[in-house]
Design a protein around this motif. Structure first.
Motif, PDB file in Angstrom:
ATOM      1  N   SER A  74       0.860  -1.185   0.000  1.00 36.51           N
ATOM      2  CA  SER A  74       0.000   0.000   0.000  1.00 36.51           C
ATOM      3  C   SER A  74       0.895   1.233   0.000  1.00 36.51           C
ATOM      4  CB  SER A  74      -0.906  -0.014   1.242  1.00 36.51           C
ATOM      5  OG  SER A  74      -1.782   1.073   1.238  1.00 36.51           O
ATOM      6  N   ARG A  75       0.945   1.913  -1.151  1.00 36.83           N
ATOM      7  CA  ARG A  75       1.857   3.044  -1.336  1.00 36.83           C
ATOM      8  C   ARG A  75       1.128   4.252  -1.908  1.00 36.83           C
ATOM      9  NH1 ARG A  75       7.243   2.513  -1.581  1.00 36.83           N
ATOM     10  NH2 ARG A  75       7.455   4.012  -3.275  1.00 36.83           N
ATOM     11  N   ASN A  76       1.727   5.412  -1.683  1.00 40.49           N
ATOM     12  CA  ASN A  76       1.290   6.658  -2.315  1.00 40.49           C
ATOM     13  C   ASN A  76       2.533   7.364  -2.807  1.00 40.49           C
ATOM     14  OD1 ASN A  76      -0.015   8.931  -3.200  1.00 40.49           O
ATOM     15  ND2 ASN A  76      -0.296   9.820  -1.156  1.00 40.49           N
ATOM     16  N   GLY A  77       2.838   7.186  -4.099  1.00 44.57           N
ATOM     17  CA  GLY A  77       4.065   7.734  -4.634  1.00 44.57           C
ATOM     18  C   GLY A  77       5.269   7.054  -4.019  1.00 44.57           C
ATOM     19  N   ASP A  78       6.119   7.830  -3.371  1.00 42.79           N
ATOM     20  CA  ASP A  78       7.311   7.294  -2.739  1.00 42.79           C
ATOM     21  C   ASP A  78       7.134   7.076  -1.245  1.00 42.79           C
ATOM     22  OD1 ASP A  78       8.973   6.885  -4.866  1.00 42.79           O
ATOM     23  OD2 ASP A  78       9.976   8.823  -4.740  1.00 42.79           O
ATOM     24  N   ALA A  79       5.912   7.023  -0.769  1.00 46.58           N
ATOM     25  CA  ALA A  79       5.656   6.882   0.665  1.00 46.58           C
ATOM     26  C   ALA A  79       4.745   5.698   0.939  1.00 46.58           C
ATOM     27  CB  ALA A  79       5.023   8.158   1.217  1.00 46.58           C
ATOM     28  N   CYS A  80       4.968   5.045   2.072  1.00 44.60           N
ATOM     29  CA  CYS A  80       4.060   3.995   2.534  1.00 44.60           C
ATOM     30  C   CYS A  80       2.826   4.647   3.156  1.00 44.60           C
ATOM     31  CB  CYS A  80       4.739   3.122   3.585  1.00 44.60           C
ATOM     32  SG  CYS A  80       6.155   2.164   3.007  1.00 44.60           S
ATOM     33  N   LEU A  81       1.663   4.067   2.924  1.00 45.12           N
ATOM     34  CA  LEU A  81       0.446   4.572   3.550  1.00 45.12           C
ATOM     35  C   LEU A  81       0.371   4.177   5.019  1.00 45.12           C
ATOM     36  CD1 LEU A  81      -2.232   3.999   0.754  1.00 45.12           C
ATOM     37  CD2 LEU A  81      -1.100   6.133   1.414  1.00 45.12           C
ATOM     38  N   HIS A  82       1.053   3.086   5.376  1.00 47.03           N
ATOM     39  CA  HIS A  82       1.034   2.621   6.765  1.00 47.03           C
ATOM     40  C   HIS A  82       2.431   2.139   7.134  1.00 47.03           C
ATOM     41  CE1 HIS A  82      -3.345   2.739   6.463  1.00 47.03           C
ATOM     42  NE2 HIS A  82      -3.234   2.032   5.345  1.00 47.03           N
ATOM     43  N   ARG A  83       2.786   2.266   8.406  1.00 48.28           N
ATOM     44  CA  ARG A  83       4.070   1.755   8.888  1.00 48.28           C
ATOM     45  C   ARG A  83       3.990   0.277   9.225  1.00 48.28           C
ATOM     46  NH1 ARG A  83       5.791   5.305  13.822  1.00 48.28           N
ATOM     47  NH2 ARG A  83       3.575   5.091  14.262  1.00 48.28           N
TER      48      ARG A  83
END
Length: 240
Positions: A74-83
């Protein structure tokens, strides 16, 4: 009457003999089941770690958690949506492992920009050079800070010391337990591992529970994988 008494004695003797014979057999079967469980877990740990390291070599970044078992990250661009979430088996193309696994990733959220998503970014050194990233991840171990308050943004990996209570889930550090690794950046654990559920920042290895301990990746190992991949020679490194 004597005949019936004699038959009861015979039955009792048979029961005792069966207990004597079957007791060790049942013990051996139980031990074998436990051994099979441990071996299946160790094999799954190895396969998961190999798939994650292969993913880092292929993409230059850590995988993000999935919101669904056996799902994609689960990603948004270069970031994870959750840790924290499920191990993204579809993204890692890892099937047939024993049990259901969850994972946590050190996104360096508390380090702030531009380091915040360096470990999960497709271009980890676009805004941060390796020396800067190392200084952030290898920051002094600060066991008394709450999550998000201390200088160390990576995951703490601890070994359980019997007789001591576990720290609160939202506390960084190991409390009264032994620090194994302060630079863990990725970790996966069995869904049924209650000791490590939803901890995000701190996870525990229990020497007495080999069949349920997590698998992890340290920053040092990830850095080695980056070097092997040639990521440290990327031309877009910026110096401060």
């Amino acid at each position: 009457m004597n005949t019936r008494g004699f038959m009861l004695i015979e039955v009792a003797l048979v029961v005792v003999l069966m207990a004597i014979i079957l007791g060790p057999v049942m013990h051996l079967l139980a031990n074998q089941r436990e051994k099979d469980k441990v071996l299946a877990h160790l094999e799954s740990r190895q396969r998961i770690l190999e798939s994650v390291e292969g993913f880092v070599l292929a993409t230059g970044r850590l995988p993000c958690p999935s919101t669904l078992p056996s799902g994609t990250e689960s990603r948004n661009g270069d970031a994870c949506l959750h840790r924290e979430g499920w191990l993204p088996l579809a993204t890692l193309a890892t099937w047939g492992i024993h049990g259901q696994w969850k994972m946590a990733v050190a996104t360096l959220e508390q380090a702030g920009e531009p380091a915040q998503n360096a470990l999960v970014s497709a271009q980890p050194f676009a805004q941060l050079n390796p020396q800067q990233l190392t200084e952030i991840v290898m920051a002094p171990y600060t066991a008394n800070y709450a999550v998000g308050m201390g200088p160390l943004p990576a995951i703490h990996l601890c070994q359980v010391v019997q007789g001591h209570a576990l720290p609160q889930n939202l506390n960084a550090g190991c409390g009264a337990h032994t620090l194994l690794n302060a630079t863990t950046v990725w970790l996966a654990y069995l869904e049924g591992d209650l000791i490590n559920q939803n901890r995000y920042q701190q996870f525990f290895i229990n020497p007495d529970q080999a069949a349920s301990n997590p698998v992890w990746l340290s920053f040092e190992r990830m850095n080695w994988l980056w070097m092997k991949r040639g990521a440290l020679d990327t031309p877009h490194i910026q110096e401060n």
